[in-house]
Design an enzyme around this catalytic site. Structure first.
Site, PDB file in Angstrom:
ATOM      1  CD  GLU A 223      59.472  48.401   8.766  1.00  0.00           C
ATOM      2  OE1 GLU A 223      60.167  49.223   9.376  1.00  0.00           O
ATOM      3  OE2 GLU A 223      59.906  47.697   7.850  1.00  0.00           O
ATOM      4  CD  GLU A 300      67.537  45.141   9.488  1.00  0.00           C
ATOM      5  OE1 GLU A 300      66.797  45.046  10.479  1.00  0.00           O
ATOM      6  OE2 GLU A 300      68.654  44.587   9.423  1.00  0.00           O
ATOM      7  CE1 TYR A 527      61.768  51.566   2.740  1.00  0.00           C
ATOM      8  CE2 TYR A 527      63.413  50.537   1.333  1.00  0.00           C
ATOM      9  CZ  TYR A 527      62.847  50.726   2.586  1.00  0.00           C
ATOM     10  OH  TYR A 527      63.373  50.078   3.672  1.00  0.00           O
ATOM     11  NE  ARG A 529      65.609  51.398   5.502  1.00  0.00           N
ATOM     12  CZ  ARG A 529      64.572  51.796   6.231  1.00  0.00           C
ATOM     13  NH1 ARG A 529      64.544  53.017   6.717  1.00  0.00           N
ATOM     14  NH2 ARG A 529      63.581  50.972   6.492  1.00  0.00           N
TER      15      ARG A 529
END
Length: 1021
Positions: A223, A300, A527, A529
């Site tokens: 991303e 997402e 990570y 989230r």
């Protein structure tokens, strides 16, 4: 052979001659490409398609899949029954009367015969063996069996046909023309209507080959740029790592992008910047064997991977020999990256379904509530599904504060002392508070007045006191859990005073990686989230090893601690937030991180170490002091740390950046020893007594930390949404932050009241929490996503239909009823009689021509009197506000009145009354905080501005000292310089003004001359 048939319909099959060419030539002969998908748990198959007409208008279009239009049948694919058995079914599908689609697996090489049956029309095609066409998706297809030869399932289809105008152009061209380039497509960003993604993604889990060590070129898509650079350094030249910069497409930002009446089709659009990133990926795929989609490991991220795959397929960027896989990186370290590449998987269709459900619901709620708000409350927008629940929490708490009635109560504190036996005469003091009087235990409101407190004081002064009892006990304080997203935001707010948005920004930088002193880049934390408390076994082993080395064997528990989430809607899919290498101490990254990033890393490091340490042991002592008959009783308590346990890490030199500067440990230890030395029967003397008056306090307003905690408790939203929720509420001016406390603006309170009154179910806390539960069920494959959408949309649309018929006067009355005391509090003596017509009543009204609100006469249009114009700055937050106008006195040397007035841009003083064709002189006083303190002398001094200081020596133009809204400023033509606040305006001379104009802090007004306008590329979506 494989035959597609329907037993109860007449079937006509037309077999075309088999071309004597290779498999690839056979496919080009029919201009089709078949893509393989087989479901693991059902006999339904999913694939993409392009149109294929039937009947007298037989047409084959070049496409990536085979698609039949107007087949008007239900179909079942069966195999050679002698070879596989009577009941073997590979594929079956039913159609809504307009479409059907199919595919075949890799290992069936006997040719393909397709038949569709219709009472009036029929069409058939035959293909020869086409080789390992399904290789790009699966290394081996598993056989499946069905109990029935003919099953009818729900039709899952996707329409990606081009617009009608493009189809008309293509009919006149040769179908074997060149492929449309990505660059050409970039001129018109793509719009697609999504029926369902079932055709595009398979839920079948097949064993894919390891991607590391590499056997050929692979393209990895992540991303962010930072993450791409770090991962590229780990993988070498056989991998090309490219960033997607987040989502490559999103729902079109206009009404109608989600169509409930058409099976929830969705219209997507690609931002112009995303085409550049897609083109880079397409170019990199040339000669590649694998496309590895490695976006973030959440819904997402799964959706981003799906969007990228879809866009590349539509651009014919994925050749048949490219294997598409999905991998997730929970931490950006070399070992973790390579391990993830050894465990590839497919895109999780359930996670994508959950994303689509949430996206569609948020869109439908936003695009249906916002127009209603604009019409009923001009200038207001919908806060969104999760934001509305958060806003309701803030506004409900503000309502509790407004309605709170304080209650008085008193407490009695005492200081007692005695001479220590055998000591040198040094006194010691004991603090105690009154707990019992008249042999009755006191409650909070037992002493409710000063009179009662004084009577108790007299009796206490006459009493003799001694030690009645002394009691000790020990308690264990368990080590804290490792951080998840919400608790990290809460601790960062409480200990570091970071906002949720800023915390997540810093955490993302730590996750994506920084360059170490040895030149290698590495991610510092896992990570960010997540709402799972799990820590990998390897990481736990390293943590326990560090605890033993750094603090000793006594600080590490016998068994590793394991944590589980107990709040609502927890997902245990990801690890807790922790350092990727626990031995990378905070002192090792000093100089590599900025101050705030270092503090956040230290916070995460210390919490991770603490979670695998022994509990702290706290020793408490309680001493009761009273009269011999226990008529009056005082109590003194104290505690000390008997065993540090996990608290040792917070006193470590490594955590110096986040340690509390106040250290009262020595005072506590001294007080504990004094109490421990006392024995029952020891006499004490009253040295000092203090009566304290208290009033009950309203419930505290939410801070960002406490609001996040409340949202988590209620199961509202997800960890990754909390920061954006706060930002939306502040950006739309529904909430303001003062000293880290959230205050609702009047506009926000109106929006919340409107939604709670007319959309009671939607704004109910349980609605959003239940929605999160349903989304979790969709993610787990337990709930059908379109059925969930239909259920919620049916209920929500009924609210919209009902509210659309509500007249704006009803909304005004509703708001007046709720906020009446708040709105009319500033009226003189709370008198609501209209002073103009003397007949009407002042009411709350909404402006029909703007975004304003005002207090006006209910006899409009006969009476046009307006008592006050309201906006978010003027609604009675200031009890000293000036209503209408205030006469300060007469201007010296004239009969003109000097008035203090309030306007749409703040307070100002004015010379004389308003008259037609006459503009009175005015001066802003917005820079003065207390407008009630303005005197006639102050107003006269302000009205003399602007003052000409002289002419500029270079061009002879005047230099003027002006009074602006924010203070005084110097102006020369288009150049403006602010006057420093420590400089009085009467001290400014022409020389001083020229010095300010030549300084750095100057600005220019107006549009620059001879500057061409920027030409923006306008793209039609």
């Amino acid at each position: 052979m494989i035959q597609l048939q329907k037993s109860w319909l007449s079937t006509t099959t037309v077999n075309f001659p088999t071309p004597s060419t290779s498999s690839a030539q056979a496919l080009r002969y029919f201009m089709m490409k078949l893509q393989f998908r087989v479901l693991q748990t059902s006999s339904n198959a999913n694939l993409l398609h392009s149109p294929l007409s039937t009947s007298d208008n037989v047409k084959c279009c070049k496409c990536s899949q085979l698609k039949l239009r107007r087949a008007r049948v239900s179909c079942t694919t069966t195999t050679n029954r002698e070879k596989f058995g009577q009941s073997y079914v590979l594929f079956n599908s039913s159609t809504d009367g307009s479409r059907s689609a199919f595919t075949v697996p890799v290992y069936l090489r006997d040719g393909l015969s397709i038949s569709t049956a219709d009472p009036n029309n029929a069409i058939g095609r035959r293909l020869t063996s086409y080789g390992n066409l399904g290789k790009r998706f699966f290394s081996k297809a598993k056989k499946m069996a069905s109990k029935h030869d003919n099953m009818i399932n729900e039709d899952l289809s996707v329409d990606k046909s081009p617009p009608k105008k493009q189809q008309a152009k293509k009919r006149g061209k040769n179908s074997s023309g060149k492929k449309k380039s990505l660059k050409a497509t970039n001129k018109s960003p793509e719009k697609e209507t999504l029926h369902d993604i079932g055709k595009m993604i398979s839920t079948k889990k097949c064993t894919l080959k390891h991607l590391y060590p590499p056997t050929g070129k692979s393209v990895v898509v992540v991303e962010s740029v930072t993450k791409a650079k770090v991962i590229q350094g780990y993988l070498g030249d056989m991998f090309e790592v490219l960033p997607s910069y987040g989502h490559v497409r999103d729902l079109a930002g206009r009404s109608g992008s989600v169509r409930p009446d058409d099976d929830f089709k969705m219209v997507w659009e690609v931002p112009s910047t995303a085409w550049t990133h897609l083109k880079s990926i397409k170019v990199a795929l040339s000669g590649a064997e694998n496309l590895i989609l490695a976006s973030d490991p959440d819904r997402e991220g799964e959706a981003i991977a799906w969007h990228i795959m879809e866009m590349l397929q539509q651009q014919d960027a994925l050749s048949e020999d490219i294997t598409i896989t999905r991998v997730v990186f929970h931490e950006i370290t070399e070992q973790s990256i390579k391990s993830a590449l050894r465990a590839p998987r497919e895109i999780d269709v359930n996670l994508v379904h959950a994303y689509l459900t949430r996206r569609a619901l948020d869109y439908l709620i936003g695009f249906n509530v916002s127009p209603l708000l604009w019409r009923k409350l001009p200038g207001c927008q919908s806060a969104g599904r999760v934001q509305s629940a958060a806003l309701a929490l803030i506004c409900d708490r503000e309502m509790e504060v407004d309605e709170f009635q304080p209650q008085e109560y008193w407490t009695v504190d005492a200081q007692m002392n005695r001479k220590e036996q055998g000591s040198s005469g040094e006194d010691f003091s004991i603090s105690a508070h009154l707990t019992q009087f008249d042999s009755k235990k006191l409650t909070q409101f037992s002493i409710s007045s000063h009179t009662e407190a004084k009577e108790i004081e007299k009796k206490i002064n006459q009493a003799d006191f001694q030690i009645i009892s002394s009691k000790k006990n020990k308690m264990r304080k368990n080590s804290p859990t490792p951080y998840i997203t919400s608790t990290l935001q809460q601790d960062a707010a409480n200990k570091l005073h970071f906002t949720a948005t800023y915390t997540m920004k810093l955490a993302q930088k730590l996750y994506e990686g920084v360059e170490l002193s040895d030149g290698k880049a590495v991610g510092l934390i896992t990570y960010t989230r997540t709402d799972g408390l799990h820590i990998s076994d390897d990481a736990v082993t390293d943590i326990r090893s560090l605890v033993v080395e750094r603090y000793g064997h006594g600080f590490a528990p016998e068994n590793a601690r394991k944590y589980f989430k107990k709040v609502k809607n927890a997902q245990e899919a990801h690890e807790a937030i922790r350092p990727t290498d626990i031995r990378r101490l905070p002192s090792m990254v000093v100089g590599l991180l900025d101050e705030d990033s270092l503090k956040l890393y230290t916070l995460i490091w210390s919490r991770t170490v603490a979670c695998q340490m022994e509990p702290a042991t706290i020793e408490q002592i309680q001493v009761d002091i009273g009269t011999a008959d226990e008529y009056i009783m005082f109590r003194s308590t104290c505690s000390r740390v008997d065993f540090l346990g996990y608290q040792a890490v917070f006193k470590d030199v490594e955590t110096k950046a986040i340690q509390d500067k106040e250290n009262n440990g020595e005072d506590r230890e001294k007080a504990f020893k004094i109490l421990a030395a006392l024995k029952p029967g020891d006499p004490l003397h009253l040295n000092e007594m203090e009566l304290k008056q208290h009033h009950t306090q309203p419930p505290p307003r939410y801070s960002e930390a406490s609001l996040v905690k409340k949202l988590e408790e209620l199961g509202i939203g997800r960890p990754s949404t909390y920061a954006s929720t706060m930002k939306v509420l502040q950006d739309r001016k529904y909430v303001i932050v003062k000293s880290r406390v959230l205050y609702p603006e009047f506009r926000g309170r109106m929006v919340s009241a409107f939604l709670c009154h007319y959309f009671s179910e939607v704004t109910d806390y349980s609605f959003t929490a239940d929605m999160e539960t349903e989304l979790d069920n969709v993610s787990a494959g337990l709930t059908e996503w379109k059925g969930l959408l239909r259920d919620y949309w049916t209920r929500f649309s009924s609210y919209c239909e009902r509210v659309s018929g509500v007249h704006i006067h009803e909304v005004e009355k509703m708001l007046e009823k709720i906020f009446g005391n708040y709105i009319f509090a500033s009226l003189p003596e709370h008198n609501r009689a209209c002073p103009s017509c003397m007949q009407g009543t002042l009411i709350f009204k909404v402006s029909r021509y703007g975004a304003g609100y005002f207090i006006g006469c209910d006899q409009h249009p006969k009476c046009k009197y307006i008592a006050k114009t309201l906006d978010e700055d003027d609604v009675p937050q200031n009890n000293n506000s000036i209503e209408g106008k205030k006469v300060l006195g007469l201007y010296p040397g004239s009969s003109e009145q000097v008035l203090l007035k309030s306007g749409p841009y703040g307070y100002y003083v004015q010379l004389g009354e308003d008259r037609k064709q006459y503009l009175p002189k005015r001066a802003s006083v917005s820079h003065i905080k207390d407008v009630d303190s303005i005197t006639l002398e102050d107003a006269v001094e302000l009205l003399q501005y602007p003052v000409a200081l002289g002419n500029h020596p270079k061009d002879g133009q005047p230099v003027v000292l002006k009074l602006a809204k924010v203070g005084f400023s110097i102006r020369h033509r288009r150049t403006i310089a602010s006057v420093p606040k420590n400089l009085k305006p009467n001290e400014i001379t022409l020389e001083k003004a020229l010095e300010l104009l030549s300084g750095k802090d100057v600005r220019r007004s107006g549009r620059p001359k001879n500057k061409p306008k920027d030409k923006e590329a306008v793209e039609t979506i």
